[in-house]
Design an enzyme around this catalytic site. Structure first.
Site, PDB file in Angstrom:
ATOM      1  N   ASP A 296      -1.193   7.542   1.813  1.00 26.72           N
ATOM      2  CA  ASP A 296       0.066   8.145   1.328  1.00 26.72           C
ATOM      3  C   ASP A 296      -0.034   8.579  -0.137  1.00 26.72           C
ATOM      4  O   ASP A 296      -0.331   7.760  -1.013  1.00 26.72           O
ATOM      5  CB  ASP A 296       1.195   7.107   1.409  1.00 26.72           C
ATOM      6  CG  ASP A 296       1.776   7.003   2.807  1.00 26.72           C
ATOM      7  OD1 ASP A 296       2.076   8.045   3.389  1.00 26.72           O
ATOM      8  OD2 ASP A 296       1.920   5.865   3.289  1.00 26.72           O
TER       9      ASP A 296
ATOM     10  N   ASP B 194       5.110  -4.917   1.288  1.00 23.47           N
ATOM     11  CA  ASP B 194       4.150  -5.657   2.106  1.00 23.47           C
ATOM     12  C   ASP B 194       4.005  -7.078   1.571  1.00 23.47           C
ATOM     13  O   ASP B 194       4.068  -7.295   0.353  1.00 23.47           O
ATOM     14  CB  ASP B 194       2.774  -4.974   2.068  1.00 23.47           C
ATOM     15  CG  ASP B 194       2.794  -3.573   2.651  1.00 23.47           C
ATOM     16  OD1 ASP B 194       3.594  -3.329   3.572  1.00 23.47           O
ATOM     17  OD2 ASP B 194       2.013  -2.728   2.182  1.00 23.47           O
TER      18      ASP B 194
ATOM     19  N   ASP C 141      -3.077   7.009  -5.548  1.00 28.38           N
ATOM     20  CA  ASP C 141      -1.975   7.505  -6.391  1.00 28.38           C
ATOM     21  C   ASP C 141      -1.154   6.361  -7.009  1.00 28.38           C
ATOM     22  O   ASP C 141      -0.337   6.609  -7.880  1.00 28.38           O
ATOM     23  CB  ASP C 141      -1.041   8.440  -5.599  1.00 28.38           C
ATOM     24  CG  ASP C 141      -0.255   7.689  -4.539  1.00 28.38           C
ATOM     25  OD1 ASP C 141      -0.826   6.791  -3.897  1.00 28.38           O
ATOM     26  OD2 ASP C 141       0.937   7.997  -4.365  1.00 28.38           O
TER      27      ASP C 141
ATOM     28  N   ARG D  51       4.059   9.540   3.957  1.00 29.40           N
ATOM     29  CA  ARG D  51       4.475   9.439   5.360  1.00 29.40           C
ATOM     30  C   ARG D  51       4.298  10.741   6.150  1.00 29.40           C
ATOM     31  O   ARG D  51       4.674  10.795   7.307  1.00 29.40           O
ATOM     32  CB  ARG D  51       5.946   8.965   5.500  1.00 29.40           C
ATOM     33  CG  ARG D  51       6.246   7.631   4.909  1.00 29.40           C
ATOM     34  CD  ARG D  51       5.419   6.507   5.537  1.00 29.40           C
ATOM     35  NE  ARG D  51       5.568   6.389   6.964  1.00 29.40           N
ATOM     36  CZ  ARG D  51       4.554   6.185   7.816  1.00 29.40           C
ATOM     37  NH1 ARG D  51       3.318   6.124   7.375  1.00 29.40           N
ATOM     38  NH2 ARG D  51       4.776   6.054   9.108  1.00 29.40           N
TER      39      ARG D  51
ATOM     40  N   ASP E  21      -7.024   6.125  -0.538  1.00 27.79           N
ATOM     41  CA  ASP E  21      -5.708   5.686  -0.098  1.00 27.79           C
ATOM     42  C   ASP E  21      -5.137   6.817   0.787  1.00 27.79           C
ATOM     43  O   ASP E  21      -5.643   7.946   0.740  1.00 27.79           O
ATOM     44  CB  ASP E  21      -4.843   5.477  -1.364  1.00 27.79           C
ATOM     45  CG  ASP E  21      -3.380   5.483  -1.052  1.00 27.79           C
ATOM     46  OD1 ASP E  21      -2.959   4.677  -0.209  1.00 27.79           O
ATOM     47  OD2 ASP E  21      -2.644   6.320  -1.633  1.00 27.79           O
TER      48      ASP E  21
ATOM     49  N   ARG F  46       2.578  -7.413  11.381  1.00 31.07           N
ATOM     50  CA  ARG F  46       1.295  -6.731  11.584  1.00 31.07           C
ATOM     51  C   ARG F  46       0.168  -7.753  11.653  1.00 31.07           C
ATOM     52  O   ARG F  46       0.374  -8.920  11.362  1.00 31.07           O
ATOM     53  CB  ARG F  46       1.044  -5.757  10.426  1.00 31.07           C
ATOM     54  CG  ARG F  46       2.106  -4.683  10.301  1.00 31.07           C
ATOM     55  CD  ARG F  46       1.819  -3.790   9.108  1.00 31.07           C
ATOM     56  NE  ARG F  46       2.846  -2.758   8.952  1.00 31.07           N
ATOM     57  CZ  ARG F  46       2.950  -1.981   7.884  1.00 31.07           C
ATOM     58  NH1 ARG F  46       2.104  -2.110   6.882  1.00 31.07           N
ATOM     59  NH2 ARG F  46       3.900  -1.071   7.811  1.00 31.07           N
TER      60      ARG F  46
ATOM     61  N   SER G 163      10.064  -0.118   1.828  1.00 32.25           N
ATOM     62  CA  SER G 163       9.649  -1.463   2.243  1.00 32.25           C
ATOM     63  C   SER G 163       8.730  -2.084   1.208  1.00 32.25           C
ATOM     64  O   SER G 163       8.371  -1.457   0.216  1.00 32.25           O
ATOM     65  CB  SER G 163       8.907  -1.353   3.574  1.00 32.25           C
ATOM     66  OG  SER G 163       7.701  -0.632   3.394  1.00 32.25           O
TER      67      SER G 163
HETATM   68  O1  M1P Z   1       0.854   3.125   2.361  1.00 31.86           O
HETATM   69  C1  M1P Z   1       1.904   2.748   1.565  1.00 31.86           C
HETATM   70  C2  M1P Z   1       2.986   2.022   2.361  1.00 31.86           C
HETATM   71  O2  M1P Z   1       3.483   2.888   3.377  1.00 31.86           O
HETATM   72  C3  M1P Z   1       4.564   2.388   4.080  1.00 31.86           C
HETATM   73  O3  M1P Z   1       5.633   2.163   3.197  1.00 31.86           O
HETATM   74  P1  M1P Z   1       7.121   2.747   3.410  1.00 31.86           P
HETATM   75  O4  M1P Z   1       7.407   2.719   4.861  1.00 31.86           O
HETATM   76  O5  M1P Z   1       7.960   1.804   2.594  1.00 31.86           O
HETATM   77  O6  M1P Z   1       7.131   4.131   2.834  1.00 31.86           O
HETATM   78  C4  M1P Z   1       4.261   1.074   4.745  1.00 31.86           C
HETATM   79  O7  M1P Z   1       3.460   1.292   5.879  1.00 31.86           O
HETATM   80  C5  M1P Z   1       3.588   0.103   3.805  1.00 31.86           C
HETATM   81  O8  M1P Z   1       3.050  -0.983   4.524  1.00 31.86           O
HETATM   82  C6  M1P Z   1       2.467   0.754   3.026  1.00 31.86           C
HETATM   83  O9  M1P Z   1       1.979  -0.139   2.062  1.00 31.86           O
END
Ligand code: M1P
Length: 252
Positions: free
Chosen positions: A18, A185, A213, A25, A16, A127, A183
């Site tokens: 993030d 998905d 995680d 991010r 994964d 997307r 957000s």
């Molecule tokens: O990878 C986890 C998520 O990262 C982003 O979420 P957020 O902007 O809410 O922090 C998004 O790109 C989401 O699609 C993705 O699942």
């Protein structure tokens, strides 16, 4: 064979992004890059993220297609093997314009009524393999993200909207996943991270490790972490990922 240059071409390690390869991010550290380089000489490596490729380029670097054997964006709906794009499907073809319109109108109506102090742009990001819905909007700054996340923990804005969507669109065959800070998905049921495994089925890997995680029920790593085709590793942070990799693959 595509991966004959590896010490062990029969092992695939998927990550994964993030919270596993990078802080949420943010960008990949030099230590993680070095660890992945060492790992890649031994086994086949890939990432599987919910975000689209442009965000993974921001986080993992401009050469991401060269740095990983497999790149799976949007859970594998956009997929690359050794820099070459593999066939993919799309959310809109699967759902159809009419149903999508109903869904989008419902979401935008609901979002317009939520009482939040800050709104930015892009409330529905369209997307290839999913839509991403954000009450504050995807253009929020890092500080605005953090503030929204804290507020959402109290008021459950995202969870409440997801509950309403589940109730009102029962027959649409959609899955809702709260994976990040601001957000959630929305994608066809089954198009979670396990979707990417079909792209590697013909390689007959003996072992497929997965590091994530959010491996708990409801998290967006849960399905692939639990899948019988993978050996799942639940991590707490990128540092934890490095520690486990060093331990299992003897990289130091
Ligand atoms: O990878 C986890 C998520 O990262 C982003 O979420 P957020 O902007 O809410 O922090 C998004 O790109 C989401 O699609 C993705 O699942």
């Amino acid at each position: 064979m595509s991966f004959a240059n590896k010490e062990d071409p029969s092992t695939l390690v998927l990550f994964d992004v993030d919270g596993t390869l990078t802080p949420a991010r943010l960008t990949i550290s030099d230590e993680m890059k070095k660890t992945l380089e060492k790992l890649r000489s031994k086994v086949v490596i890939g990432f599987v993220g919910g975000s689209d490729l442009s965000k993974q380029v921001e986080q993992l670097g401009p050469n991401v297609l060269q740095d990983f054997d497999y790149c799976f964006s949007e859970n594998g709906l956009t997929a690359y093997k050794l820099g070459k794009q593999l066939a993919s499907q799309s959310f809109i073809n699967w759902l159809g314009e009419d149903k999508y319109n109903k869904l989008a109108k419902f979401i935008l109506r609901h979002l317009s009524e939520i009482d939040i102090p800050v709104r930015r742009g892009t409330f529905i990001e369209f997307r290839n393999g999913m839509i991403n819905v954000s009450p504050i909007g995807r253009n929020a700054s890092t500080q605005e993200r953090n503030d929204f996340e804290a507020l959402d923990k109290i008021h459950q804005f995202r969870q409440k909207l997801v509950d309403e969507l589940r109730e009102n669109f029962k027959d649409f065959g959609l899955t809702y996943s709260i994976g990040g800070q601001i957000s959630f998905d929305v994608f066809p049921t089954g198009w979670d991270k396990t979707y990417c495994l079909q792209h590697v089925a013909d390689e007959n890997f003996k072992q497929i490790h997965f590091f994530g995680d959010k491996a708990y029920k409801g998290g967006n790593d849960y399905e692939i972490y639990e899948d019988p085709r993978t050996i799942g590793h639940a991590v707490k942070s990128p540092e934890d990922t490095i520690r486990i990799l060093n331990d299992i693959f003897k990289l130091e």
